[in-house]
Write an enzyme that holds these catalytic residues in place. Sequence first.
Site, PDB file in Angstrom:
ATOM      1  N   ARG A  78       0.867  -1.185   0.000  1.00 44.72           N
ATOM      2  CA  ARG A  78       0.000   0.000   0.000  1.00 44.72           C
ATOM      3  C   ARG A  78       0.906   1.239   0.000  1.00 44.72           C
ATOM      4  O   ARG A  78       1.768   1.382   0.877  1.00 44.72           O
ATOM      5  CB  ARG A  78      -0.916   0.006   1.216  1.00 44.72           C
ATOM      6  CG  ARG A  78      -1.913   1.179   1.258  1.00 44.72           C
ATOM      7  CD  ARG A  78      -2.820   1.002   2.456  1.00 44.72           C
ATOM      8  NE  ARG A  78      -3.909   1.953   2.545  1.00 44.72           N
ATOM      9  CZ  ARG A  78      -3.964   2.989   3.397  1.00 44.72           C
ATOM     10  NH1 ARG A  78      -2.937   3.222   4.216  1.00 44.72           N
ATOM     11  NH2 ARG A  78      -5.012   3.779   3.447  1.00 44.72           N
ATOM     12  N   GLU A 132      -9.804   7.736   4.253  1.00 42.19           N
ATOM     13  CA  GLU A 132     -10.669   7.969   5.413  1.00 42.19           C
ATOM     14  C   GLU A 132     -11.660   9.105   5.146  1.00 42.19           C
ATOM     15  O   GLU A 132     -11.627  10.162   5.763  1.00 42.19           O
ATOM     16  CB  GLU A 132      -9.835   8.235   6.670  1.00 42.19           C
ATOM     17  CG  GLU A 132      -8.998   7.027   7.065  1.00 42.19           C
ATOM     18  CD  GLU A 132      -8.270   7.183   8.393  1.00 42.19           C
ATOM     19  OE1 GLU A 132      -8.042   6.166   9.062  1.00 42.19           O
ATOM     20  OE2 GLU A 132      -7.920   8.330   8.773  1.00 42.19           O
ATOM     21  N   GLU A 165      -5.805  -0.353   7.224  1.00 45.96           N
ATOM     22  CA  GLU A 165      -4.900   0.258   8.191  1.00 45.96           C
ATOM     23  C   GLU A 165      -5.150  -0.348   9.559  1.00 45.96           C
ATOM     24  O   GLU A 165      -6.301  -0.397  10.022  1.00 45.96           O
ATOM     25  CB  GLU A 165      -5.109   1.776   8.297  1.00 45.96           C
ATOM     26  CG  GLU A 165      -4.693   2.581   7.092  1.00 45.96           C
ATOM     27  CD  GLU A 165      -4.794   4.092   7.345  1.00 45.96           C
ATOM     28  OE1 GLU A 165      -4.753   4.511   8.528  1.00 45.96           O
ATOM     29  OE2 GLU A 165      -4.928   4.842   6.365  1.00 45.96           O
TER      30      GLU A 165
END
Length: 351
Positions: free
Chosen positions: A63, A153, A263
Amino acid sequence: MHFIQLCLFATSILFPFAQCLTYHGADYSSLVNLENAGKTYKDSGTTEKFDAILHNHGVNLARIRVWTSTNNADYSLSYGLALAKRAVALGMELLIDLHYSDTWADPGHQAIPSGWPTTLSGLNTEIYTYTMDLVSAFSAQGTPIQFLQIGNEINNGILWPVGEISSVGYSPLSQLLHSAANGAHDADDSVKVVVHLANGWEESAVASFYEQIFIAGEFATTDFDVMGFSFYPFYDAGATYAALLASMNNIVSSYGKDVMVVETDWPSSGSCSGVTLSQSGIPLSAAGQETWVNGIKNVLSEVSGGHGIGIVYWEPGWIGNDALGSGCSNNLVVDDSGNTLASISLFSADM
């Protein structure tokens, strides 16, 4: 032992009803900046590049965050392209995390990049072109993107204030996500688009977001493929395995999408001043890191229809930033000299 075999062995002994996940991920975006600052890494006493160490221990998904900055120290496109070349050469697939900002984007920060328009129509054009060009750039160098996050997010939107949900509702964000997804697919129709929310354990908040983001002529369920979530133990006592499972099963039953924890972290040592970790009984240790990640693996293995597909550990080697933004002093899988801890095995045995 090959990492899949190790995962299968550990799973069969410890959790006979769980299964290994498809994607064993790490976000090590800071690596080149750390190397440029002179940081090195050792595994069993042998100096190696940290991305190679991660891959040797089971990481098959890199990532990499990309900001709109042109400064390599601030995760520019050229920085991301170079790190992606290394990942693909090692045999990893790519999850590219677009922040659509010159700096960090998260639930409290989603600033429009400098030089971008500040109207909705202008931003729809800009985000389409930017995303299309970026996906094309990765493909052109022989490192096509498997997974593309269109925002980081984004619980309260992106490109504030134009796409800020709390100010203007869902429609501007819905349009912007539709434009971004179109740009990605027009560059590469095989790329899998990911929508990333913080606090994946919050069932009602996750459900509310998805109940409102799909608007006719704007963002549609067909525009994306994967629901990505952050799941940290530091910020709310409600972030338990049970809550995560309930949330994931609820959202999968509604939309049938694959889900991934993109995450997470757990403390390897030190202290957690003022922090009550959400899952009790897990020590602040390398063994605790393995236990935490294995618990997430077990949750995702229980998600209905086999839709839980992977875990990404966030910045496991960011020496000098050991707290990783939390109230716990050390969340890395290396010590401050770059030596791997026993928890380096979490990527193989616990995902």
